[in-house]
Write an enzyme that holds these catalytic residues in place. Structure first.
Site, PDB file in Angstrom:
ATOM      1  N   GLY A 185       0.777  -1.231   0.000  1.00 16.62           N
ATOM      2  CA  GLY A 185       0.000   0.000   0.000  1.00 16.62           C
ATOM      3  C   GLY A 185       0.809   1.282   0.000  1.00 16.62           C
ATOM      4  O   GLY A 185       0.242   2.382  -0.045  1.00 16.62           O
ATOM      5  N   LYS A 186       2.134   1.174   0.024  1.00 15.95           N
ATOM      6  CA  LYS A 186       2.975   2.373   0.044  1.00 15.95           C
ATOM      7  C   LYS A 186       2.961   3.073  -1.318  1.00 15.95           C
ATOM      8  O   LYS A 186       2.547   2.508  -2.321  1.00 15.95           O
ATOM      9  CB  LYS A 186       4.415   2.001   0.429  1.00 15.95           C
ATOM     10  CG  LYS A 186       4.550   1.441   1.846  1.00 15.95           C
ATOM     11  CD  LYS A 186       4.239   2.488   2.897  1.00 15.95           C
ATOM     12  CE  LYS A 186       4.182   1.901   4.302  1.00 15.95           C
ATOM     13  NZ  LYS A 186       5.479   1.486   4.813  1.00 15.95           N
TER      14      LYS A 186
END
Length: 367
Positions: A185-186
């Protein structure tokens, strides 16, 4: 309408041909461990960060831990880091055998308070670990000044700040070394766990390169006992594709943040503050409200996913009971933990979706 907090599938579909080709090439070549994709990604990511070296690893926490070990930090030492962060920041210190010394954060940026840092320095202090939380750089001018004054290392936790700028310089290029996470999710995310250490120091890069691979200088030549903390070649291939899009994705995140700012400017919530000398990359868009839990429930019922980063500060976690910190020691951090709410934020988020999120927030406060 349903609005996801993040939508990795939507992102994948925008780059599907590139990703599929990269994955297939790794499978076709059948080079899965420390192959060419890893070495090429390391060169490209180092260049992106404006440093000389990058070392691909299995996670951001490994980058922090191994980096500090390479600096000689260990039992009997102290490292100062914020209480307002994900637990990986402090636990990486603990894993070296050193003691994490927690300090409070600034109420506007949520990042480490330099004044608290200086007060926490002792004869045992070896390093300061600022965290560029949510994608906004910490006050590096002040932190570097303190570090120089007391001859301390600066270890940047840049796990949420890929591409963020401070005085026009990339996060990850200020300290002795920096750590990045490529959790899916970065801003730059792998398709599994991954991370990297970046540095301008050749000796650190060489030492960590050996540490990640059983202490080997070459195959079966083990110089010291070490770990398996390698970046997979498959993940490196994926990251190489995504790195080419990162500047555009960060730009879109900022544009989405501007839409939120415009629509929320007259609402009862506190919107994020941006340092004038910084370029925020909005890994997270975090608002504040006294009615956080009620608002989160209201939004969830209307199909809007949100998050809390983080609901329990590090010093109040059971895992760190041994440090002896008590409730009330870090008032800013504790107050924020009860008020912060992360809204949906990712490059592919549409204006229509943002407008819907804001409409529901406004509806909540009309009740």
């Amino acid at each position: 309408m349903k609005v996801n907090f993040v939508d990795l599938k939507k992102q994948y579909l925008t780059i599907k041909p590139e990703i599929d080709t990269a994955i297939q090439q790794v499978i076709d070549n059948s080079s899965f461990i420390l192959g060419d994709e890893v070495s090429e990604f390391e060169k490209e990511f180092a260049a992106f960060c404006g440093v000389k070296y990058a070392v691909g690893l299995d996670s951001g926490i490994s980058a922090l831990e191994l980096g500090m070990r390479a600096l000689g930090i260990g039992p009997g030492d102290e490292v100062i880091t914020p209480a307002n962060s994900f637990i990986a920041s402090s636990s990486s210190i603990s894993f070296t055998g050193a003691k994490p010394v927690l300090v409070d954060c600034l109420p506007d940026t949520y990042n480490i308070d330099p004044k608290c840092v200086e007060k926490a320095i002792t004869k045992k202090t070896k390093a300061i670990m600022p965290v560029h939380l949510y994608g906004q750089p910490a006050e590096m001018d002040s932190i570097l000044k303190i570090a120089r004054k007391h001859r301390l290392f600066v270890v940047e936790d840049a796990c949420q700040a890929h591409g963020a700028l401070y005085h026009g310089k990339k996060t990850g290029s200020f300290g002795e070394l920096a750590a990045f996470s490529f959790y899916p999710g970065k801003n730059l995310g792998a398709y599994g766990d991954a991370g990297a250490l970046v540095t301008n120091k050749k000796k650190i890069a060489q030492k960590v390169s050996m540490m990640r691979n059983y202490g080997q200088k070459k195959k079966y030549d083990h110089q010291f006992l070490a770990w398996n903390r390698r970046l997979d070649n498959l993940q490196a291939a994926i990251l190489r594709v995504k790195l080419r899009h990162l500047d555009l994705w960060n730009k879109k995140r900022f544009e989405n943040a501007e839409v939120y700012y415009g629509l929320l400017s007259h609402s009862p919530v506190v919107i994020p503050y941006i340092l004038p000398k910084a370029r925020h990359v909005f890994h997270l868009y975090v608002i504040q409200t006294e009615r956080r839990d009620e608002l989160q429930k209201f939004l969830n019922e209307r199909g809007i996913s949100t998050g809390i980063h983080y609901p329990v500060p590090i010093h109040l976690q059971k895992a760190y009971k041994s440090l002896g910190y008590k409730r009330g020691e870090f008032p800013v951090t504790e107050k924020l933990s009860k008020k912060i709410l992360s809204l949906p934020m990712y490059p592919e988020l549409s204006r229509i979706e943002i407008e819907y999120v804001v409409e529901q927030i406004q509806e909540f406060f009309r009740k």
